[in-house]
Design a protein around this motif. Structure first.
Motif, PDB file in Angstrom:
ATOM      1  N   GLY A 395       0.844  -1.198   0.000  1.00  0.00           N
ATOM      2  CA  GLY A 395       0.000   0.000   0.000  1.00  0.00           C
ATOM      3  C   GLY A 395       0.875   1.242   0.000  1.00  0.00           C
ATOM      4  N   LYS A 396       0.278   2.410  -0.217  1.00  0.00           N
ATOM      5  CA  LYS A 396       1.090   3.624  -0.267  1.00  0.00           C
ATOM      6  C   LYS A 396       0.895   4.502   0.959  1.00  0.00           C
TER       7      LYS A 396
ATOM      8  N   ARG B  23      -6.316   8.842 -12.230  1.00  0.00           N
ATOM      9  CA  ARG B  23      -5.312   7.778 -12.080  1.00  0.00           C
ATOM     10  C   ARG B  23      -4.307   7.845 -13.247  1.00  0.00           C
ATOM     11  N   ILE B 125       1.470  10.077  -3.569  1.00  0.00           N
ATOM     12  CA  ILE B 125       0.539   9.044  -3.110  1.00  0.00           C
ATOM     13  C   ILE B 125      -0.274   8.522  -4.283  1.00  0.00           C
ATOM     14  N   GLY B 126      -0.758   9.408  -5.138  1.00  0.00           N
ATOM     15  CA  GLY B 126      -1.560   8.989  -6.291  1.00  0.00           C
ATOM     16  C   GLY B 126      -2.675   9.965  -6.580  1.00  0.00           C
ATOM     17  N   ASN B 151       0.553  14.633  -7.041  1.00  0.00           N
ATOM     18  CA  ASN B 151      -0.692  13.882  -6.968  1.00  0.00           C
ATOM     19  C   ASN B 151      -1.753  14.488  -7.871  1.00  0.00           C
ATOM     20  N   GLN B 204     -12.824   3.369  -3.635  1.00  0.00           N
ATOM     21  CA  GLN B 204     -11.621   2.584  -3.338  1.00  0.00           C
ATOM     22  C   GLN B 204     -10.922   2.196  -4.635  1.00  0.00           C
ATOM     23  N   ASP B 208      -7.008   7.648  -3.358  1.00  0.00           N
ATOM     24  CA  ASP B 208      -6.160   7.031  -2.334  1.00  0.00           C
ATOM     25  C   ASP B 208      -6.388   7.612  -0.952  1.00  0.00           C
ATOM     26  N   VAL B 228     -12.213   4.917   2.027  1.00  0.00           N
ATOM     27  CA  VAL B 228     -10.810   5.183   1.708  1.00  0.00           C
ATOM     28  C   VAL B 228     -10.213   5.948   2.889  1.00  0.00           C
ATOM     29  N   SER B 410       4.254   9.418  -0.540  1.00  0.00           N
ATOM     30  CA  SER B 410       4.592   8.091  -0.035  1.00  0.00           C
ATOM     31  C   SER B 410       6.084   7.905  -0.348  1.00  0.00           C
TER      32      SER B 410
END
Lengths: 423, 423
Positions: A395-396, B23, B125-126, B151, B204, B208, B228, B410
């Motif tokens: 996971g991040k 994403r 993180i995303g 991000n 989810q 993130d 989340v 992250s």
């Protein structure tokens, strides 16, 4: 007579009771000195050494239960303890005792123009839940790492290893007692009831993070059902990419090691991507075949005698066996695209002497661990120099890669002024 | 004709579409250079400055809508933009542009005896989801911090500020375009439908982390319903403890500042604990009364003329107003026990010249921010020197205290060998 319901209620009550005790112990543990925690770990190791006969006889009961239940040999092997394995567990406790204590470490500090001094210091997370399968050593390993990082822990071992885990847990409790720390800092769920697992997964406010240790079935269940954060990896679908600029000798060694050293661990390679421009591909495949690996190949590579044709779902599959999927790709970007589609963000390795290809691989992928000219089998806390690990996370959020004592911590800010007020 | 169901399905489809685009953008953004992200932020600031008239006229529409809807004056004030406020937003964008880029930063590196070189580097993180209320400036602030940290972000502003947020968002999109970055890196949910919030909380795999910015109603909803992870604080029940060894002058200044500088922010003090052994307590209470604070006092302190008796639930209450709860405690341990029971793990301050009392306070509490001889009103990313903040978190996982660009990252491990295999 709704026993399912009753079990569930009983389990929830049990975990609530254990969780509250853990929460109280966590407050004490967070303020324990490094020496006190170290003393508890050493005393636990001493107890383990002293209680060898009792632990082995508890393990005999589990082994008998397991044989009666018809457990597979591989499961029985994981369950089995002997003097050597016990010594390994004891050494593990002493190794964790000797590691630096992460709690209270000043991670960063700085001054503000108004005179405020700000420190960011590590603190424990709080209460950790560990859910594992048959290996009884996790009782000591996970208990020790949690204790080292100042966290209380609730351990739920496999039902097959209950007696062994209880005997090892008694040594941990003895260590805590001797160091004047609350015994409830390390608790073992005393029941085989699976409802206890569900209750742990839903114990919001009592358990801060759950760490599952076991196969895909267990991890998948935990990830699906947990209402508390989880540190885990579901699968280790590790890729090795052999670039056009790979050194053939290094490629041969690393690919063989990554696949065959141990096939059952999450860092084992499951897929080999070979750059179409790499000339030694067939020799690599041949070496794998010679080592007894089943090579599931696509396209050109499938023409190599001894290989079997790959099915589409062989890519992105965790074999955990002497099997590897392989295909040709068009350079590093194509390899990145393949890994993004089929990988599990665990560990990938590039074989290349070309810095810019390595750079691209490192930048273009987002797995927890990326390697260059090294075997994916190094994906391990011990190999990273972390001492011990409680697991590997993909996971991040919060923790990633091998999770050691340091990653079981959170932090707080300590701000010191001199009557400083905000304008 | 089940429109509720249809709304929900529509919202889920919308958020799924936006999430997938985010994403994809996140992959590109993670590899963007620091210069490119900086250029996007500066171009967005330029666009904001150029488009002032258009933004203000969009804001007029929102203000008209708000007045028609009968919004309270305080809400209308939050919603309102003017040239000064727009300049503030623009300056904020330029400030974030000037901050160091966290992505790619090597946080730690070490060598292993086998020659492996291991680096731990920051990665984005995303995809971040930000759910906020009426302040349209969050569109720029949160968008900028997400972009800086690599991000992608999905912004869902208050329905009252939709036109203003859209106008500001257009400037962010313009900045991304000029820097050759995907516009979908910063997306604004284009509907007032509340079902979009629910869809975000359940996205989810697409989002993130969710960051709610707003009152307790919004944050509570998000914490209860999110599937989340969430970075947030529900309440800022900040305590100031005046120890026996406090310097009376510093205590007076800090207590007044902590309570009265701004009462509506989460770092405002809500409870004053006074050591029974501190002689200047009555003077402190009198100063608060003189400043116009309603002092809800317990026990001895309630005898001071002008105070009102505290109800039990005044302790642990976030007044966000010119009101403070106060009581006497028996030294630092009693203060710690009170804060553990009634606090919200946000920010607490001790006033003391006694190092050991301060040490005890810092060790015995586990709030995100602990202060000594400083006002709780410093609980702010800007005051910490982080440039900007996207919010303040009190959870213990991943992010804590003021959340700036660095905490929106992250990490991954980059491991370099030379054909290194594991024995």
């Amino acid at each position: 007579m709704d026993t399912g319901m009753t079990d569930h209620d009983d389990a929830t009550a049990l975990i609530t009771r254990m969780g509250k005790a853990a929460r109280a112990a966590a407050i004490e543990l967070a303020q324990a000195s490094a020496e006190q925690k170290q003393a508890a770990l050493i005393a636990a190791a001493d107890a383990l050494s002293r209680d060898q006969a009792r632990i082995l006889s508890a393990n005999d009961k589990d082994m008998q239960f397991g044989r009666d239940k018809g457990l597979a040999d591989s499961m029985l092997d994981r369950l089995r303890l002997d003097p050597d394995r016990l010594r390994g567990i004891e050494d593990g406790l002493r190794a964790v005792a000797g590691q630096p204590d992460p709690v209270g470490e000043v991670v960063a500090e700085w001054d503000r123009p108004n005179g405020l001094h700000i420190q960011r210091v590590r603190t424990p997370i709080g209460v950790i839940g560990v859910i594992y399968e048959s290996r009884p050593n996790v009782t000591a390993d996970a208990g020790a790492l949690a204790l080292k990082s100042g966290n209380a822990v609730i351990l739920r071992g496999g039902s097959e290893s209950l007696h062994s885990s209880q005997a090892i847990h008694a040594c941990m409790a003895e260590g805590l007692r001797q160091a004047d720390l609350p015994e409830t800092a390390v608790q073992l769920v005393p029941t085989r009831d699976r409802a206890a697992v569900t209750a742990m997964l839903q114990a919001q406010g009592l358990i801060d993070v759950i760490i599952p240790r076991g196969g895909k079935g267990l991890v998948g269940l935990v990830q699906r059902e947990a209402r508390v954060p989880v540190f885990a990896h579901l699968e280790g679908i590790c890729h090795v990419y052999v670039d056009a600029a790979a050194d053939p000798g290094k490629a041969l060694n690393v690919v063989l090691n990554a696949k065959t050293r141990r096939t059952g661990i999450c860092g084992a390679a499951e897929c080999l991507l070979i750059d179409r421009a790499y000339s030694q591909g067939p020799a690599l495949i041949q070496a794998l075949l010679d080592a007894g690996v089943e090579v599931r190949a696509e396209g050109e590579l499938a023409k190599i005698p001894g290989t079997v044709p790959a099915e589409p779902d062989d890519f992105g599959r965790e074999f955990l066996d002497m099997i590897i999927a392989t295909r040709l790709v068009d350079g590093v970007d194509d390899a990145i695209a393949h890994i993004r589609r089929h990988g599990s963000q665990h560990t990938e390795s590039i074989l290349t002497e070309d810095d810019s290809a390595a750079q691209r691989f490192f930048a273009g992928l987002d797995s927890a661990i990326l390697m260059r000219n090294a075997s994916t089998q190094f994906a391990d806390g011990g190999e990273f120099g972390m001492g011990a690990e409680i697991g590997i996370a993909t996971g991040k959020m919060h923790a990633r890669g091998p999770v050691g004592a340091e990653q079981l911590t959170s932090f707080k800010y300590l701000v010191t002024g001199d009557g400083t007020i905000r304008p």
